[in-house]
Design a protein around this motif. Structure first.
Motif, PDB file in Angstrom:
ATOM      1  N   VAL A 114     -19.071  -0.060  -5.270  1.00 27.89           N
ATOM      2  CA  VAL A 114     -20.197  -0.585  -6.042  1.00 27.89           C
ATOM      3  C   VAL A 114     -19.917  -2.004  -6.523  1.00 27.89           C
ATOM      4  N   PHE A 115     -18.762  -2.215  -7.132  1.00 26.62           N
ATOM      5  CA  PHE A 115     -18.439  -3.547  -7.643  1.00 26.62           C
ATOM      6  C   PHE A 115     -18.280  -4.545  -6.496  1.00 26.62           C
ATOM      7  N   GLY A 116     -17.561  -4.124  -5.447  1.00 25.05           N
ATOM      8  CA  GLY A 116     -17.300  -5.019  -4.326  1.00 25.05           C
ATOM      9  C   GLY A 116     -18.549  -5.421  -3.580  1.00 25.05           C
ATOM     10  N   SER A 117     -19.485  -4.493  -3.432  1.00 26.24           N
ATOM     11  CA  SER A 117     -20.729  -4.801  -2.724  1.00 26.24           C
ATOM     12  C   SER A 117     -21.561  -5.837  -3.473  1.00 26.24           C
ATOM     13  N   GLY A 207     -10.433 -12.806  -0.610  1.00 24.87           N
ATOM     14  CA  GLY A 207      -9.047 -12.746  -1.018  1.00 24.87           C
ATOM     15  C   GLY A 207      -8.158 -12.607   0.199  1.00 24.87           C
ATOM     16  N   THR A 208      -6.926 -12.220  -0.039  1.00 25.63           N
ATOM     17  CA  THR A 208      -5.959 -12.049   1.046  1.00 25.63           C
ATOM     18  C   THR A 208      -5.285 -10.689   0.934  1.00 25.63           C
ATOM     19  N   THR A 259       3.105  -4.200  -0.006  1.00 28.51           N
ATOM     20  CA  THR A 259       1.650  -4.220   0.059  1.00 28.51           C
ATOM     21  C   THR A 259       1.151  -5.057  -1.103  1.00 28.51           C
ATOM     22  N   GLY A 260       0.167  -5.918  -0.841  1.00 31.08           N
ATOM     23  CA  GLY A 260      -0.274  -6.777  -1.931  1.00 31.08           C
ATOM     24  C   GLY A 260      -1.686  -7.293  -1.770  1.00 31.08           C
ATOM     25  N   LEU A 261      -2.171  -7.887  -2.841  1.00 25.46           N
ATOM     26  CA  LEU A 261      -3.509  -8.471  -2.895  1.00 25.46           C
ATOM     27  C   LEU A 261      -3.400  -9.822  -3.582  1.00 25.46           C
ATOM     28  N   PHE A 262      -4.086 -10.823  -3.006  1.00 26.28           N
ATOM     29  CA  PHE A 262      -4.079 -12.171  -3.571  1.00 26.28           C
ATOM     30  C   PHE A 262      -5.511 -12.659  -3.691  1.00 26.28           C
ATOM     31  N   TYR A 263      -5.875 -13.091  -4.888  1.00 24.89           N
ATOM     32  CA  TYR A 263      -7.196 -13.663  -5.099  1.00 24.89           C
ATOM     33  C   TYR A 263      -7.151 -15.148  -4.733  1.00 24.89           C
ATOM     34  N   GLY A 264      -6.977 -15.395  -3.454  1.00 18.03           N
ATOM     35  CA  GLY A 264      -6.868 -16.738  -2.905  1.00 18.03           C
ATOM     36  C   GLY A 264      -6.820 -16.645  -1.396  1.00 18.03           C
ATOM     37  N   ILE A 292     -12.700  -9.175  -0.855  1.00 16.98           N
ATOM     38  CA  ILE A 292     -11.966  -8.335  -1.808  1.00 16.98           C
ATOM     39  C   ILE A 292     -12.280  -6.864  -1.546  1.00 16.98           C
ATOM     40  N   LEU A 293     -13.531  -6.570  -1.197  1.00 16.32           N
ATOM     41  CA  LEU A 293     -13.896  -5.187  -0.889  1.00 16.32           C
ATOM     42  C   LEU A 293     -13.125  -4.684   0.322  1.00 16.32           C
ATOM     43  N   GLU A 294     -13.012  -5.505   1.372  1.00 16.36           N
ATOM     44  CA  GLU A 294     -12.268  -5.090   2.571  1.00 16.36           C
ATOM     45  C   GLU A 294     -10.788  -4.916   2.266  1.00 16.36           C
ATOM     46  N   CYS A 295     -10.237  -5.790   1.439  1.00 17.44           N
ATOM     47  CA  CYS A 295      -8.828  -5.637   1.040  1.00 17.44           C
ATOM     48  C   CYS A 295      -8.612  -4.296   0.353  1.00 17.44           C
ATOM     49  N   ASN A 296      -9.490  -3.983  -0.591  1.00 17.18           N
ATOM     50  CA  ASN A 296      -9.337  -2.730  -1.326  1.00 17.18           C
ATOM     51  C   ASN A 296      -9.601  -1.518  -0.447  1.00 17.18           C
ATOM     52  N   ARG A 297     -10.511  -1.629   0.492  1.00 18.40           N
ATOM     53  CA  ARG A 297     -10.730  -0.527   1.432  1.00 18.40           C
ATOM     54  C   ARG A 297      -9.465  -0.260   2.238  1.00 18.40           C
ATOM     55  N   TRP A 298      -8.828  -1.325   2.705  1.00 22.77           N
ATOM     56  CA  TRP A 298      -7.604  -1.169   3.503  1.00 22.77           C
ATOM     57  C   TRP A 298      -6.534  -0.476   2.667  1.00 22.77           C
TER      58      TRP A 298
END
Length: 454
Positions: A114-117, A207-208, A259-264, A292-298
């Motif tokens: 919901v948030f990502g969409s 994001g990355t 495993t990581g997430l980068f807002y850049g 960001i949605l695809e990152c979180n889905r992965w």
């Protein structure tokens, strides 16, 4: 066997005689086997209220369940009444006020979608079926925590049903001490959350995604990874967070995965991560620009549908020297008999987590550099006890290297668990427990005790 009259319960009522009973008692951790008296699937606040009143009238202990992810099975129990709030899963977003109201049964994946969409970042956890209110109650670590803060730091208001069956509005102005407690106290200590209102974070479309694997790693290279990780976190951009696992897989062998997430963007991510990319040529690297949605889905999809496991976590407040890192690696090099997968994991902390004082919410260990997790996963039931004992035994080593335990990663048998989970905040939490649940209606094996019980 005790004779029970279920009259007065509303919602979907599942008893031991119901056809759905066996399916209804399953936890995400399949190693948890408990047999509750009744499971009540609640569709509204009245169902919750009626179950609380019924359980009190019949002198039956209550447990509260959403995602059924409690490491030690604290959301279930033998001959208890489970209040299941998973159907309270609506999400309402007000973009004008930048707030969102989420039901007590909303889970991570639902919130991310919901948030990502809508292009908003959401400070959720890694596992898709974890209940967001439960995440928030324990503070709530996630891959966005260094940038957005803990999940609990977004909380603006909660609606909670108390021990009398009354609905309380909880925020900074109304029931303010309980509001403080809900941000990090864990579990169901004070009542049943039916909804939470959180502040929406800034727009974050791109994001990355970061995934680095070092398969078949040498001990020397493994030590070097941890040393460099510790140094990296002293200067790490708060828009990045990493989870680093020293793992031993029966199928894939020994290794380290990050495993990581980068807002850049990915180019900046590669530059930041350079110290971790030249340790060995035996490395698998995925550093990709995604929404960001695809990152979180992965990240969500990388979790199994369920496991049989024993796991817990504690806080790291200092750097480890080579010999201490080697001690941790030796644990993973000697897994339990019948194991399928085992790991010691560094969950990145710092950044925005430290922006809040440790006395300003119930979440105490804000100065930690990392949360250290340990787990053992198995498939065959005959090896369950050996794997559990392996975790308990090696927990002693972890305890000597860490400070305080993470309430969202609980472990049964922890001495002085209240001090371990809450530090200096336990005194205030006991007072709040005495005020808001004086008869200990909401209980489980590591419940906060009121000051009168000490």
């Amino acid at each position: 066997m005790r004779s029970v009259n279920y009259r007065g319960l509303t919602g979907k009522v599942v008893t031991k005689n119901s056809e759905e009973y066996n399916a209804s008692i399953i936890c995400w951790n399949r190693a948890i086997e408990k047999y509750p008296l009744v499971i009540v699937y609640c569709f509204n606040e009245d169902d919750v209220i009626n179950t609380i009143k019924w359980a009190r009238e019949n002198n039956i202990e209550i447990r509260v369940r959403s995602g059924a992810h409690s490491y030690e099975g604290y959301s279930t129990g033998n001959d208890v009444a489970i209040i299941d709030v998973s159907n309270l899963n609506k999400i309402y977003i007000n973009e004008d006020k930048l707030i969102a109201k989420i039901g007590g049964g909303v889970r991570n994946r639902e919130a991310y979608e919901v948030f990502g969409s809508m292009g908003y970042a959401f400070p959720g956890g890694g596992c898709p079926t974890v209940g967001v209110p439960g995440l928030i109650l324990g503070g709530g670590w996630g891959y966005s925590s260094r940038f957005l803060g803990l999940a609990s730091d977004s909380l603006l208001e909660a609606e909670i049903i108390d021990y009398k069956g009354d609905k309380l509005i909880v925020n900074k102005e109304e029931n303010s001490e309980l509001f403080w407690a809900l941000m990090g106290s864990g579990g169901c200590n004070f009542g049943v959350i039916t909804s939470m209102t959180i502040k929406i974070k800034e727009k974050a479309n791109m994001g990355t995604l970061i995934y680095i694997n070092y398969p078949s790693i040498t001990k020397e290279d493994n030590i070097e990874i941890v040393i460099r990780l510790q140094e990296l976190y002293k200067v790490l951009d708060r828009k990045m967070n990493l989870k680093t696992a020293i793992y031993n897989s029966r199928e894939k062998g020994r290794g380290v995965k990050i495993t990581g997430l980068f807002y850049g963007n990915s180019e900046d991510a590669k530059e930041i991560l350079k110290p971790l990319l030249d340790i060995t040529n035996n490395i698998e690297i995925t550093i990709e620009d995604k929404s960001i949605l695809e990152c979180n889905r992965w990240i969500q999809d990388s979790h199994p549908d369920y496991e049989k496991y024993k796991s817990t976590g504690r806080f790291i407040n200092r750097d480890y020297i080579k010999e201490e890192i080697e001690e941790l690696i030796n644990i993973i090099d000697n897994p339990a008999k019948g194991y399928d997968y085992t790991a010691i994991t560094f969950y990145g902390a710092g950044g925005a987590i430290r922006d809040v004082d440790k006395l300003d919410s119930a979440y105490y260990y804000r100065d930690a550099n990392f949360i250290m997790g340990i787990q053992s996963v198995w498939e065959m039931d005959k090896y369950a006890e050996e794997n559990k004992e392996w975790v308990k035994e090696n927990f002693k080593t972890l305890k000597s290297l860490t400070n305080g335990s993470f309430v969202n990663f609980p472990i049964i048998g922890l001495e002085n668990y209240e001090e371990e989970y809450y530090g200096e905040n336990i005194k205030r939490l006991r007072e709040i427990k005495a005020k808001y649940d004086p008869y200990n209606v909401f209980t489980y094996p590591q419940v906060i005790k009121s000051k009168d019980e000490i």
